[in-house]
Design a protein around this motif. Structure first.
Motif, short mmCIF file in Angstrom:
data_model
loop_
_atom_site.label_atom_id
_atom_site.label_comp_id
_atom_site.label_asym_id
_atom_site.label_seq_id
_atom_site.Cartn_x
_atom_site.Cartn_y
_atom_site.Cartn_z
N GLY A 1 31.43 33.52 48.88
CA GLY A 1 32.38 34.42 48.25
C GLY A 1 33.30 33.70 47.27
N PHE A 2 33.77 32.50 47.65
CA PHE A 2 34.62 31.74 46.75
C PHE A 2 33.85 31.38 45.48
N GLY A 3 32.60 30.96 45.64
CA GLY A 3 31.79 30.61 44.47
C GLY A 3 31.56 31.79 43.55
N LEU A 4 31.29 32.96 44.13
CA LEU A 4 31.10 34.16 43.31
C LEU A 4 32.39 34.52 42.56
N ALA A 5 33.51 34.45 43.26
CA ALA A 5 34.78 34.78 42.61
C ALA A 5 35.13 33.73 41.56
N TYR A 6 34.93 32.45 41.87
CA TYR A 6 35.28 31.38 40.95
C TYR A 6 34.45 31.45 39.67
N SER A 7 33.18 31.84 39.81
CA SER A 7 32.29 31.95 38.64
C SER A 7 32.42 33.29 37.93
N HIS A 8 33.32 34.14 38.39
CA HIS A 8 33.58 35.47 37.82
C HIS A 8 32.43 36.46 38.04
N MET A 9 31.50 36.13 38.93
CA MET A 9 30.38 37.04 39.19
C MET A 9 30.79 38.19 40.10
N ALA A 10 32.00 38.16 40.64
CA ALA A 10 32.50 39.26 41.46
C ALA A 10 33.11 40.36 40.60
N ARG A 11 33.09 40.17 39.30
CA ARG A 11 33.63 41.17 38.37
C ARG A 11 32.47 41.97 37.78
N PRO A 12 32.42 43.28 38.06
CA PRO A 12 31.31 44.10 37.57
C PRO A 12 31.09 44.01 36.06
N GLU A 13 32.15 43.86 35.27
CA GLU A 13 31.98 43.81 33.82
C GLU A 13 31.21 42.56 33.39
N VAL A 14 31.36 41.46 34.14
CA VAL A 14 30.61 40.23 33.83
C VAL A 14 29.13 40.45 34.13
N VAL A 15 28.85 41.10 35.26
CA VAL A 15 27.45 41.38 35.62
C VAL A 15 26.83 42.34 34.61
N ASN B 1 27.65 42.67 31.51
CA ASN B 1 27.42 41.91 30.27
C ASN B 1 26.13 41.10 30.38
N PHE B 2 25.84 40.58 31.56
CA PHE B 2 24.58 39.86 31.76
C PHE B 2 23.40 40.82 31.60
N LEU B 3 23.50 41.98 32.22
CA LEU B 3 22.40 42.95 32.15
C LEU B 3 22.19 43.49 30.74
N GLN B 4 23.20 43.38 29.88
CA GLN B 4 23.09 43.80 28.49
C GLN B 4 22.79 42.62 27.56
N PHE B 5 22.41 41.49 28.16
CA PHE B 5 22.04 40.27 27.42
C PHE B 5 23.16 39.75 26.54
N GLU B 6 24.41 39.90 27.01
CA GLU B 6 25.56 39.41 26.25
C GLU B 6 26.18 38.15 26.86
N ASP B 7 25.95 37.91 28.15
CA ASP B 7 26.54 36.77 28.84
C ASP B 7 25.52 36.27 29.86
N PHE B 8 25.08 35.04 29.70
CA PHE B 8 24.03 34.51 30.58
C PHE B 8 24.57 33.62 31.69
N GLY B 9 25.87 33.71 31.97
CA GLY B 9 26.47 32.90 33.02
C GLY B 9 25.85 33.18 34.38
N LEU B 10 25.52 34.44 34.66
CA LEU B 10 24.93 34.80 35.94
C LEU B 10 23.62 34.06 36.17
N LEU B 11 22.87 33.85 35.11
CA LEU B 11 21.61 33.12 35.20
C LEU B 11 21.84 31.71 35.75
N PHE B 12 22.89 31.04 35.27
CA PHE B 12 23.19 29.69 35.72
C PHE B 12 23.69 29.68 37.17
N VAL B 13 24.47 30.69 37.55
CA VAL B 13 24.95 30.80 38.92
C VAL B 13 23.76 31.02 39.86
N MET B 14 22.86 31.92 39.50
CA MET B 14 21.69 32.19 40.33
C MET B 14 20.79 30.96 40.40
N PHE B 15 20.61 30.26 39.29
CA PHE B 15 19.78 29.06 39.28
C PHE B 15 20.38 27.99 40.19
#
Length: 156
Positions: free
Chosen positions: A24-38, A40-54
């Motif tokens: 949970g701390f890692g998700l919050a720290y990487s901003h992946m707990a914010r729906p708008e960030v997710v 943005n990833f699904l709309q190919f605007e922010d690929f940060g989630l890809l690095f977190v998942m990797f």
């Protein structure tokens, strides 16, 4: 079959809690707990989630590769290490598609939803309620169809 709770190491629950806290701390720290960030990833605007998942997949992959070679059994449960292969069937494909639609509509997946609640996003309770209701309805539907169809179901 013995009750698993009596067979577990006494540190099992505290370490699961610790793992959840780190997750949970890692998700919050990487901003992946914010729906708008997710979203943005699904709309190919922010690929940060890809690095977190990797990062998570890499740590898990190394652990699954090394643990059976170094340890005879899982330290906390005493279970033997073995692979559980899930066949790629229609249920996996349809379920994955339904999950993807829900993920795209809500902008959040289950782990991130709990972390989002932890950072004060109370509106995420609607998504969590929907996830629980959807899982309940699927379980109810499966129990109804298994009674009507005496044929054995596929591996879960």
């Amino acid at each position: 079959m013995a009750d698993q709770s009596t067979d577990r190491h006494p540190l099992f629950i505290p370490l699961v809690l610790l793992g959840g806290l780190i997750f949970g701390f890692g998700l919050a720290y990487s901003h992946m707990a914010r729906p708008e960030v997710v979203l943005n990833f699904l709309q190919f605007e922010d690929f940060g989630l890809l690095f977190v998942m990797f990062g998570g997949a890499a740590v898990t992959g190394v652990s699954f590769l090394l643990a059976p070679r170094v340890l005879d059994r899982a330290p906390l449960t005493g279970d033997r290490f073995e692979r559980r292969l899930k066949s790629f069937d229609r249920n996996v494909l349809v379920g994955g598609g339904i999950f993807g639609v829900g993920w795209g509509l809500s902008g959040i997946c289950p782990g991130a939803a709990y972390a989002s609640l932890g950072i004060g996003n109370v509106a995420i309770l609607w998504a969590l309620g929907g996830m629980f209701l959807g899982a309940y309805l699927q379980g109810w539907w499966r129990s109804q169809t298994s009674r009507a169809d005496p044929a054995p179901a596929g591996a879960d």
